[in-house]
Design a protein around this motif. Structure first.
Motif, PDB file in Angstrom:
ATOM      1  N   ARG A   1      -7.233  -3.304  16.050  1.00 53.21           N
ATOM      2  CA  ARG A   1      -6.789  -4.298  15.333  1.00 53.21           C
ATOM      3  C   ARG A   1      -5.430  -3.620  14.823  1.00 53.21           C
ATOM      4  O   ARG A   1      -5.459  -2.676  13.973  1.00 53.21           O
ATOM      5  N   HIS A   2      -4.344  -4.521  14.751  1.00 49.29           N
ATOM      6  CA  HIS A   2      -3.235  -4.046  14.163  1.00 49.29           C
ATOM      7  C   HIS A   2      -2.853  -5.243  13.259  1.00 49.29           C
ATOM      8  O   HIS A   2      -2.944  -6.547  13.660  1.00 49.29           O
ATOM      9  N   ALA A   3      -2.762  -4.922  12.083  1.00 47.48           N
ATOM     10  CA  ALA A   3      -2.485  -6.118  11.210  1.00 47.48           C
ATOM     11  C   ALA A   3      -1.094  -5.604  10.251  1.00 47.48           C
ATOM     12  O   ALA A   3      -0.966  -4.628   9.665  1.00 47.48           O
ATOM     13  N   SER A   4      -0.599  -6.803  10.381  1.00 49.88           N
ATOM     14  CA  SER A   4       0.879  -6.773   9.107  1.00 49.88           C
ATOM     15  C   SER A   4       0.738  -7.985   8.133  1.00 49.88           C
ATOM     16  O   SER A   4       0.374  -9.105   8.364  1.00 49.88           O
ATOM     17  N   ILE A   5       0.806  -7.387   7.039  1.00 49.20           N
ATOM     18  CA  ILE A   5       0.462  -8.266   5.762  1.00 49.20           C
ATOM     19  C   ILE A   5       1.599  -8.248   4.512  1.00 49.20           C
ATOM     20  O   ILE A   5       2.030  -7.273   4.384  1.00 49.20           O
ATOM     21  N   ASN A   6       1.817  -9.443   4.075  1.00 56.25           N
ATOM     22  CA  ASN A   6       2.762  -9.445   2.696  1.00 56.25           C
ATOM     23  C   ASN A   6       1.998 -10.261   1.747  1.00 56.25           C
ATOM     24  O   ASN A   6       1.413 -11.176   1.958  1.00 56.25           O
ATOM     25  N   ASP A   7       1.977  -9.566   0.469  1.00 56.76           N
ATOM     26  CA  ASP A   7       1.652 -10.268  -0.506  1.00 56.76           C
ATOM     27  C   ASP A   7       2.555 -11.113  -1.452  1.00 56.76           C
ATOM     28  O   ASP A   7       3.655 -10.163  -1.554  1.00 56.76           O
ATOM     29  N   VAL A   8       2.334 -12.047  -1.774  1.00 57.42           N
ATOM     30  CA  VAL A   8       3.209 -12.998  -2.609  1.00 57.42           C
ATOM     31  C   VAL A   8       2.479 -13.234  -3.999  1.00 57.42           C
ATOM     32  O   VAL A   8       1.232 -13.917  -3.919  1.00 57.42           O
ATOM     33  N   ALA A   9       3.044 -13.020  -5.099  1.00 58.11           N
ATOM     34  CA  ALA A   9       2.464 -13.553  -6.495  1.00 58.11           C
ATOM     35  C   ALA A   9       2.565 -15.077  -6.638  1.00 58.11           C
ATOM     36  O   ALA A   9       3.600 -15.801  -6.214  1.00 58.11           O
ATOM     37  N   ILE A  10       1.166 -15.755  -6.667  1.00 58.79           N
ATOM     38  CA  ILE A  10       1.478 -17.004  -7.194  1.00 58.79           C
ATOM     39  C   ILE A  10       0.895 -17.284  -8.317  1.00 58.79           C
ATOM     40  O   ILE A  10      -0.041 -16.668  -8.836  1.00 58.79           O
ATOM     41  N   ALA A  11       1.075 -18.686  -8.867  1.00 60.92           N
ATOM     42  CA  ALA A  11       0.522 -19.024 -10.207  1.00 60.92           C
ATOM     43  C   ALA A  11      -0.809 -19.650  -9.632  1.00 60.92           C
ATOM     44  O   ALA A  11      -0.969 -20.132  -8.358  1.00 60.92           O
ATOM     45  N   GLU A  12      -1.825 -19.767 -10.623  1.00 60.98           N
ATOM     46  CA  GLU A  12      -3.178 -20.166 -10.470  1.00 60.98           C
ATOM     47  C   GLU A  12      -3.262 -21.857  -9.871  1.00 60.98           C
ATOM     48  O   GLU A  12      -3.780 -22.127  -8.771  1.00 60.98           O
ATOM     49  N   ASP A  13      -2.227 -22.389 -10.396  1.00 66.41           N
ATOM     50  CA  ASP A  13      -1.982 -23.890  -9.989  1.00 66.41           C
ATOM     51  C   ASP A  13      -1.521 -23.957  -8.623  1.00 66.41           C
ATOM     52  O   ASP A  13      -1.522 -25.200  -8.077  1.00 66.41           O
ATOM     53  N   GLU A  14      -0.842 -22.915  -7.971  1.00 65.89           N
ATOM     54  CA  GLU A  14      -0.289 -23.054  -6.700  1.00 65.89           C
ATOM     55  C   GLU A  14      -1.504 -22.637  -5.499  1.00 65.89           C
ATOM     56  O   GLU A  14      -1.249 -22.835  -4.482  1.00 65.89           O
ATOM     57  N   ARG A  15      -2.728 -22.226  -5.979  1.00 65.71           N
ATOM     58  CA  ARG A  15      -3.836 -21.971  -4.910  1.00 65.71           C
ATOM     59  C   ARG A  15      -4.044 -23.091  -4.319  1.00 65.71           C
ATOM     60  O   ARG A  15      -3.905 -24.296  -4.505  1.00 65.71           O
ATOM     61  N   LYS A  16      -4.355 -22.875  -2.837  1.00 68.99           N
ATOM     62  CA  LYS A  16      -4.835 -23.914  -1.928  1.00 68.99           C
ATOM     63  C   LYS A  16      -6.209 -23.827  -1.269  1.00 68.99           C
ATOM     64  O   LYS A  16      -6.618 -24.628  -0.834  1.00 68.99           O
ATOM     65  N   PHE A  17      -6.817 -22.701  -1.818  1.00 67.06           N
ATOM     66  CA  PHE A  17      -8.375 -22.357  -1.229  1.00 67.06           C
ATOM     67  C   PHE A  17      -9.197 -22.443  -2.322  1.00 67.06           C
ATOM     68  O   PHE A  17      -9.195 -21.560  -3.315  1.00 67.06           O
ATOM     69  N   HIS A  18      -9.801 -23.591  -2.460  1.00 71.85           N
ATOM     70  CA  HIS A  18     -10.530 -23.853  -3.422  1.00 71.85           C
ATOM     71  C   HIS A  18     -12.286 -23.781  -3.526  1.00 71.85           C
ATOM     72  O   HIS A  18     -12.790 -24.349  -4.226  1.00 71.85           O
ATOM     73  N   TRP A  19     -12.666 -23.540  -2.093  1.00 76.07           N
ATOM     74  CA  TRP A  19     -14.081 -23.668  -1.746  1.00 76.07           C
ATOM     75  C   TRP A  19     -14.752 -22.714  -2.492  1.00 76.07           C
ATOM     76  O   TRP A  19     -14.278 -21.531  -2.959  1.00 76.07           O
ATOM     77  N   PRO A  20     -16.353 -22.683  -2.653  1.00 73.24           N
ATOM     78  CA  PRO A  20     -17.014 -21.644  -3.454  1.00 73.24           C
ATOM     79  C   PRO A  20     -16.849 -20.361  -2.483  1.00 73.24           C
ATOM     80  O   PRO A  20     -16.679 -20.525  -1.275  1.00 73.24           O
ATOM     81  N   GLN A  21     -17.052 -19.201  -3.320  1.00 71.85           N
ATOM     82  CA  GLN A  21     -16.965 -17.911  -2.343  1.00 71.85           C
ATOM     83  C   GLN A  21     -17.747 -17.832  -1.222  1.00 71.85           C
ATOM     84  O   GLN A  21     -19.008 -18.487  -1.549  1.00 71.85           O
TER      85      GLN A  21
END
Length: 162
Positions: free
Chosen positions: A127-147
């Protein structure tokens, strides 16, 4: 559920992968990661699986469990979507996005790519993973389903414009 980290059970589908097999394998991985159960996730990998995650290199299920336990102790509200990028007989390339927040409540959206190699039992050996994190505001979230598992009717990455 109790997972035996020392047993390599066959994990369907197995190579060679059709497009449908690859999509199924990806959704199974997404569901496992969204469970936030390090032991459950680790059993999808071979006993000596090799990982590169960002700048970390390690191998074996015990290391996978330790890594994921640490990851999910700080990445709160973790929700992940994976999508097929490409595949061949025993390899799958995935793009993914996940959202999480830190202890102070700052939200992040992580964008990444993974390259996977499987053995004949359908277990991931690399498993080779390349990942970048971007800070977002809470109102920019798109994933709202229950955990937990993403609902089947929730849009994927392409539909969300990600």
């Amino acid at each position: 559920m109790n997972f035996d980290l020392n047993v390599e059970d066959t994990r369907q589908p197995v190579p060679p992968f059709s497009r449908d097999d690859a999509i199924r394998k990806i959704r199974m991985a997404e569901d496992a990661w969204n469970s936030r159960s390090p032991e459950k996730v680790a059993t999808a990998y071979s006993l000596d699986s090799q990982w590169r995650n960002r700048d970390l290199f390690f191998s074996g299920r015990e290391s996978i469990v330790a890594f994921l336990s640490s990851k999910w102790s700080t990445e709160n509200g973790y929700r992940l979507i994976k999508e097929l990028w490409a595949h061949d007989a025993d390899r799958i390339a995935v793009r993914f996005v996940y959202e999480w927040h830190d202890e102070q409540g700052q939200w992040y959206r992580a964008h990444g790519n993974e390259n996977w190699l499987f053995n004949e039992k359908g277990l991931m050996v690399e498993r080779h993973a390349s990942i970048n994190d971007v800070a977002i505001a809470e109102d920019e979230r798109k994933f709202h389903w229950p955990q937990g598992r993403r609902p089947d009717d929730h849009p994927g990455l392409t539909e969300l414009g990600l």
